[in-house]
Design a protein around this motif. Sequence first.
Motif, mmCIF file in Angstrom:
data_model
loop_
_atom_site.group_PDB
_atom_site.id
_atom_site.type_symbol
_atom_site.label_atom_id
_atom_site.label_comp_id
_atom_site.label_asym_id
_atom_site.label_seq_id
_atom_site.Cartn_x
_atom_site.Cartn_y
_atom_site.Cartn_z
ATOM 1 N N SER A 65 -4.454 7.757 -18.696
ATOM 2 C CA SER A 65 -3.256 6.818 -19.822
ATOM 3 C C SER A 65 -3.694 5.852 -20.418
ATOM 4 C CB SER A 65 -3.561 6.045 -17.850
ATOM 5 O OG SER A 65 -1.411 5.167 -18.299
ATOM 6 N N VAL A 66 -3.170 6.557 -21.256
ATOM 7 C CA VAL A 66 -3.282 5.321 -22.849
ATOM 8 C C VAL A 66 -2.562 3.839 -22.917
ATOM 9 C CG1 VAL A 66 -1.643 6.691 -24.151
ATOM 10 C CG2 VAL A 66 -3.433 4.770 -25.533
ATOM 11 N N GLY A 67 -2.644 3.477 -23.227
ATOM 12 C CA GLY A 67 -2.506 1.831 -23.181
ATOM 13 C C GLY A 67 -1.945 1.480 -24.908
ATOM 14 N N ASN A 68 -1.305 0.796 -24.872
ATOM 15 C CA ASN A 68 -0.884 0.445 -25.661
ATOM 16 C C ASN A 68 -1.682 -1.282 -26.790
ATOM 17 O OD1 ASN A 68 0.573 -1.855 -28.190
ATOM 18 N ND2 ASN A 68 2.266 -0.440 -27.916
ATOM 19 N N LYS A 69 -2.396 -0.940 -27.651
ATOM 20 C CA LYS A 69 -3.520 -1.990 -28.176
ATOM 21 C C LYS A 69 -2.209 -2.869 -28.823
ATOM 22 C CE LYS A 69 -6.764 -2.450 -31.691
ATOM 23 N NZ LYS A 69 -7.750 -1.749 -32.889
ATOM 24 N N LEU A 98 -6.735 7.276 -29.402
ATOM 25 C CA LEU A 98 -5.475 7.775 -29.665
ATOM 26 C C LEU A 98 -4.896 5.518 -29.571
ATOM 27 C CD1 LEU A 98 -2.624 8.561 -29.252
ATOM 28 C CD2 LEU A 98 -2.737 9.309 -26.876
ATOM 29 N N LEU A 99 -6.016 5.170 -28.421
ATOM 30 C CA LEU A 99 -5.371 3.556 -28.041
ATOM 31 C C LEU A 99 -4.973 3.141 -29.726
ATOM 32 C CD1 LEU A 99 -4.774 0.980 -26.336
ATOM 33 C CD2 LEU A 99 -6.982 0.973 -26.289
ATOM 34 N N GLU A 100 -6.789 3.694 -29.676
ATOM 35 C CA GLU A 100 -6.849 2.684 -31.869
ATOM 36 C C GLU A 100 -5.367 2.825 -32.362
ATOM 37 O OE1 GLU A 100 -9.340 0.465 -32.791
ATOM 38 O OE2 GLU A 100 -9.335 0.537 -31.101
ATOM 39 N N ARG A 101 -4.738 4.090 -32.703
ATOM 40 C CA ARG A 101 -3.274 4.349 -33.512
ATOM 41 C C ARG A 101 -2.399 3.542 -32.254
ATOM 42 N NH1 ARG A 101 -7.379 4.983 -35.571
ATOM 43 N NH2 ARG A 101 -7.722 6.221 -37.903
ATOM 44 N N SER A 102 -2.488 3.465 -31.030
ATOM 45 C CA SER A 102 -1.035 2.574 -30.581
ATOM 46 C C SER A 102 -1.101 1.342 -30.596
ATOM 47 C CB SER A 102 -1.269 2.784 -28.738
ATOM 48 O OG SER A 102 -1.405 4.462 -28.702
ATOM 49 N N ASN A 103 -0.470 0.882 -31.600
ATOM 50 C CA ASN A 103 -1.184 -0.507 -32.260
ATOM 51 C C ASN A 103 0.169 -0.557 -32.952
ATOM 52 O OD1 ASN A 103 -0.941 1.138 -34.794
ATOM 53 N ND2 ASN A 103 -2.976 -0.318 -35.430
ATOM 54 N N HIS A 104 1.588 -0.830 -31.948
ATOM 55 C CA HIS A 104 2.616 -0.908 -32.860
ATOM 56 C C HIS A 104 3.618 -0.914 -31.592
ATOM 57 C CE1 HIS A 104 6.801 -0.733 -34.778
ATOM 58 N NE2 HIS A 104 6.471 -0.780 -35.107
ATOM 59 N N PRO A 105 4.239 -2.014 -31.707
ATOM 60 C CA PRO A 105 5.125 -2.672 -30.693
ATOM 61 C C PRO A 105 5.774 -2.205 -29.928
ATOM 62 C CG PRO A 105 5.918 -3.290 -32.339
ATOM 63 C CD PRO A 105 4.607 -3.591 -32.712
ATOM 64 N N GLN A 106 6.990 -1.165 -30.445
ATOM 65 C CA GLN A 106 7.273 0.030 -29.655
ATOM 66 C C GLN A 106 6.911 1.260 -28.768
ATOM 67 O OE1 GLN A 106 10.567 1.054 -33.330
ATOM 68 N NE2 GLN A 106 11.168 -0.725 -32.064
#
Length: 351
Positions: free
Chosen positions: A16-20, A97-105
């Motif tokens: 499972s990947v989160g949002n940074k 993937l987490l590093e690139r998940s850096n937008h609130p949406q």
Amino acid sequence: MINLRTALITKLTLQSVGNKLREEKNVYAGDLFHLSEKEEEELQPFFITPFKNQSEYYQFTHYTQDINFNVLYTLCKDIFDEDKDFVEFSDKVLDHLLERSNHPQIKKGEVFIALLEGIDVGQESKVKGIGIFKLENKNKFLRFRESDIVEMAIQKGYRLKSSLDKGCVILNVQKESGYLVLTHDDAQVESEYWKKSFLDVDYIKDDAYQTKNYIHLLSDFSQQYILEEKGKKVQTEFIGNCLQVFNENETISQELLEKELLDNYGVTEEFKNYKKEYSETSALQFSEIFDVSTVALNREKRKIKTDIKLDTHIQIKLDINSPESSEDFMEQGYDEEKKMFYYKVYYNSEL
């Protein structure tokens, strides 16, 4: 033609990947996820179906022009070149993937990472692939349990008949920049994050790329120039004749387009100028000669609308495969008495 239906899932992890930005943490696999034969039969089509009709292929890129700086490329290279630990590889992919998940949406979600073998790419031997599949949008469903009575619970989950939210398949097929990549983004909202930031891929400029973008160019030219200068009827005829040229010729060249299409409408010079400006604005590269991709052509044909909508609540639908019909059996004019424009349509019988 790539056939993913032959692919076998030989290794699989579930994470499972989160949002940074929201400080959500990853949940790592810890070990391989083992599927039963029945589970693989259900999951394999779910993973590969979004890619079965793709005509556009991608390759890894990097702004430095050195592909070895592309994080995902180097991680996949380690797996393809050596039999490295797949769980460790999956953890690193998830971190990237987490590093690139850096937008609130950007939504958190479950991530399957699979080693695929036996993929048919039209070569003598079949190849390996790496699939990364992200599920984001859970749906509510009813779950029942029977004992002495029937009990019900409302739960959230994913339907295997629905489409993946995001996914990619990296094939061990060498291209100019690393490997052949297929990518899918169901929402088309966060494609910049998935395609550009996480994968960092760009189109392979092959015949499918040229076919698609030339049709886009000609369609855009018809909307921006022909429609304004010559009206909707001629614009519709133009794009219909354009598709007919692509249908009837295996190879398209600038000379052929001028002879078979542009000269007939007296717009050759106007198109050359429009193409130059369009290419510079969109950063697209057009070849002077290329082979028509039938898959790309059929896909683009389905997107083109040929309806003429009138302010009198009447619509005229033209057959895009028969542009000559509107030329031969349809007239446009102006009625001085009513002070209105009109279309006159000739026919033998109603179908």
